[in-house]
Design an enzyme around this catalytic site. Structure first.
Site, mmCIF file in Angstrom:
data_model
loop_
_atom_site.group_PDB
_atom_site.id
_atom_site.type_symbol
_atom_site.label_atom_id
_atom_site.label_comp_id
_atom_site.label_asym_id
_atom_site.label_seq_id
_atom_site.Cartn_x
_atom_site.Cartn_y
_atom_site.Cartn_z
ATOM 1 N N HIS A 43 8.054 -25.205 7.849
ATOM 2 C CA HIS A 43 6.824 -26.121 8.498
ATOM 3 C C HIS A 43 5.683 -25.731 7.689
ATOM 4 O O HIS A 43 4.625 -26.540 7.965
ATOM 5 C CB HIS A 43 6.893 -25.812 9.958
ATOM 6 C CG HIS A 43 7.904 -26.302 10.680
ATOM 7 N ND1 HIS A 43 7.879 -26.674 12.163
ATOM 8 C CD2 HIS A 43 9.131 -26.993 10.100
ATOM 9 C CE1 HIS A 43 9.009 -27.408 12.573
ATOM 10 N NE2 HIS A 43 9.746 -27.656 11.232
ATOM 11 N N CYS A 93 2.789 -3.341 4.050
ATOM 12 C CA CYS A 93 2.068 -2.178 4.257
ATOM 13 C C CYS A 93 2.750 -1.477 5.662
ATOM 14 O O CYS A 93 3.842 -1.935 5.927
ATOM 15 C CB CYS A 93 0.581 -2.614 4.550
ATOM 16 S SG CYS A 93 0.108 -3.642 5.957
ATOM 17 N N ASP A 106 0.893 -1.086 0.074
ATOM 18 C CA ASP A 106 0.013 0.053 -0.046
ATOM 19 C C ASP A 106 0.821 1.071 0.079
ATOM 20 O O ASP A 106 2.054 1.037 -0.213
ATOM 21 C CB ASP A 106 -1.107 0.180 0.998
ATOM 22 C CG ASP A 106 -0.292 0.257 2.478
ATOM 23 O OD1 ASP A 106 1.041 0.420 2.522
ATOM 24 O OD2 ASP A 106 -1.037 0.295 3.661
ATOM 25 N N THR A 158 2.346 -2.102 8.728
ATOM 26 C CA THR A 158 2.532 -3.336 9.815
ATOM 27 C C THR A 158 2.758 -4.741 9.288
ATOM 28 O O THR A 158 3.403 -5.510 9.944
ATOM 29 C CB THR A 158 1.380 -3.636 10.703
ATOM 30 O OG1 THR A 158 0.375 -3.706 10.101
ATOM 31 C CG2 THR A 158 1.135 -2.167 11.773
ATOM 32 N N ARG A 218 -0.377 -31.542 7.808
ATOM 33 C CA ARG A 218 -0.783 -30.174 8.511
ATOM 34 C C ARG A 218 -1.123 -29.304 7.474
ATOM 35 O O ARG A 218 -2.451 -28.351 7.855
ATOM 36 C CB ARG A 218 0.250 -29.557 9.595
ATOM 37 C CG ARG A 218 0.312 -30.859 10.777
ATOM 38 C CD ARG A 218 1.783 -30.563 11.459
ATOM 39 N NE ARG A 218 1.753 -31.578 12.499
ATOM 40 C CZ ARG A 218 2.915 -31.897 13.218
ATOM 41 N NH1 ARG A 218 4.056 -31.064 12.936
ATOM 42 N NH2 ARG A 218 3.028 -32.815 13.930
ATOM 43 N N ARG A 246 5.560 -34.654 7.925
ATOM 44 C CA ARG A 246 4.728 -34.557 8.749
ATOM 45 C C ARG A 246 3.826 -33.047 8.649
ATOM 46 O O ARG A 246 2.706 -32.998 8.954
ATOM 47 C CB ARG A 246 4.901 -34.649 10.355
ATOM 48 C CG ARG A 246 5.902 -33.938 10.922
ATOM 49 C CD ARG A 246 6.325 -34.309 12.175
ATOM 50 N NE ARG A 246 7.074 -33.155 13.088
ATOM 51 C CZ ARG A 246 8.369 -32.863 12.878
ATOM 52 N NH1 ARG A 246 9.190 -33.470 11.866
ATOM 53 N NH2 ARG A 246 8.746 -31.839 13.616
ATOM 54 N N HIS A 247 4.728 -32.160 8.454
ATOM 55 C CA HIS A 247 4.134 -30.955 7.988
ATOM 56 C C HIS A 247 3.445 -30.937 6.859
ATOM 57 O O HIS A 247 2.460 -29.882 6.760
ATOM 58 C CB HIS A 247 5.273 -29.995 7.971
ATOM 59 C CG HIS A 247 6.326 -29.960 8.996
ATOM 60 N ND1 HIS A 247 6.203 -29.697 10.293
ATOM 61 C CD2 HIS A 247 7.774 -30.458 8.982
ATOM 62 C CE1 HIS A 247 6.926 -29.675 10.996
ATOM 63 N NE2 HIS A 247 7.995 -30.282 10.424
HETATM 64 C C1 RB5 Z 1 -2.074 2.626 6.468
HETATM 65 O O1 RB5 Z 1 -2.016 3.802 7.368
HETATM 66 C C2 RB5 Z 1 -1.895 1.471 7.610
HETATM 67 O O2 RB5 Z 1 -3.189 1.227 8.067
HETATM 68 C C3 RB5 Z 1 -1.739 -0.042 6.752
HETATM 69 O O3 RB5 Z 1 -0.475 0.505 5.895
HETATM 70 C C4 RB5 Z 1 -1.459 -1.186 7.316
HETATM 71 O O4 RB5 Z 1 -0.559 -0.971 8.655
HETATM 72 C C5 RB5 Z 1 -2.475 -1.904 7.736
HETATM 73 O O5 RB5 Z 1 -2.386 -3.059 8.423
#
Ligand code: RB5
Length: 146
Positions: free
Chosen positions: A98, A65, A8, A67, A136, A132-133
């Site tokens: 795994h 993105c 993003d 996070t 799963r 084994r993985h």
């Molecule tokens: C955008 O500000 C932010 O929400 C996005 O990049 C991301 O971290 C969402 O999970």
């Protein structure tokens, strides 16, 4: 491998670094963007990359993105996708060995350039162990149809 990369707007710089890293390792990289300054909601590119990996057009996907969380959740909505968000190499390696993860998501506000490149290198270099993985992972795949 054929690798598709997207982010993003929050992940543009790190995505460009990830694309560069994968290309330097000799992989064929297709970058879906966005361009710097172009806003795009993360579910759009998470789903796009998920579909391209699930269809077999690409071997692996790399997503970024802020996070890594939102874009990995979106990718995981596509049947056949096993997307993981990692901020250290151990989980990245184990997600391949795994879990046969086929999409890696990184958080641009979580990991720096050097650590992200290391995570990508290890993730791309690690094979699924099977055995084994495999059973799963098959159980995970069955959830795609539940
Ligand atoms: C955008 O500000 C932010 O929400 C996005 O990049 C991301 O971290 C969402 O999970």
């Amino acid at each position: 491998m054929r690798i598709v990369v997207a982010s993003d707007h929050a992940g543009v710089d790190l995505r460009l670094a990830m694309a560069e890293e994968a290309a330097e390792l000799g992989h064929e990289v297709v970058d879906l963007g966005p361009a710097p300054g172009e806003p795009i909601d993360y579910p759009i590119n998470g789903a796009k990359v998920g579909r391209l990996v699930a269809s077999g057009d690409f071997d692996r996907g790399l997503l970024v993105c802020g996070t890594g969380v939102g874009i990995s959740i979106a990718a995981n909505k596509i049947a056949g996708v096993r997307a993981v968000v990692c901020s250290e190499p151990y989980s990245a390696i184990m997600s391949r060995a795994h879990n046969d993860a086929n999409v890696l998501a990184l958080g641009a506000r979580v990991v720096g350039d050097g650590l992200a490149r290391q995570i990508v290198r290890e993730w791309l270099a690690t094979d699924f162990e099977g055995g084994r993985h495999a059973r799963r992972v098959e159980l995970i795949s069955e959830l795609d149809h539940s």
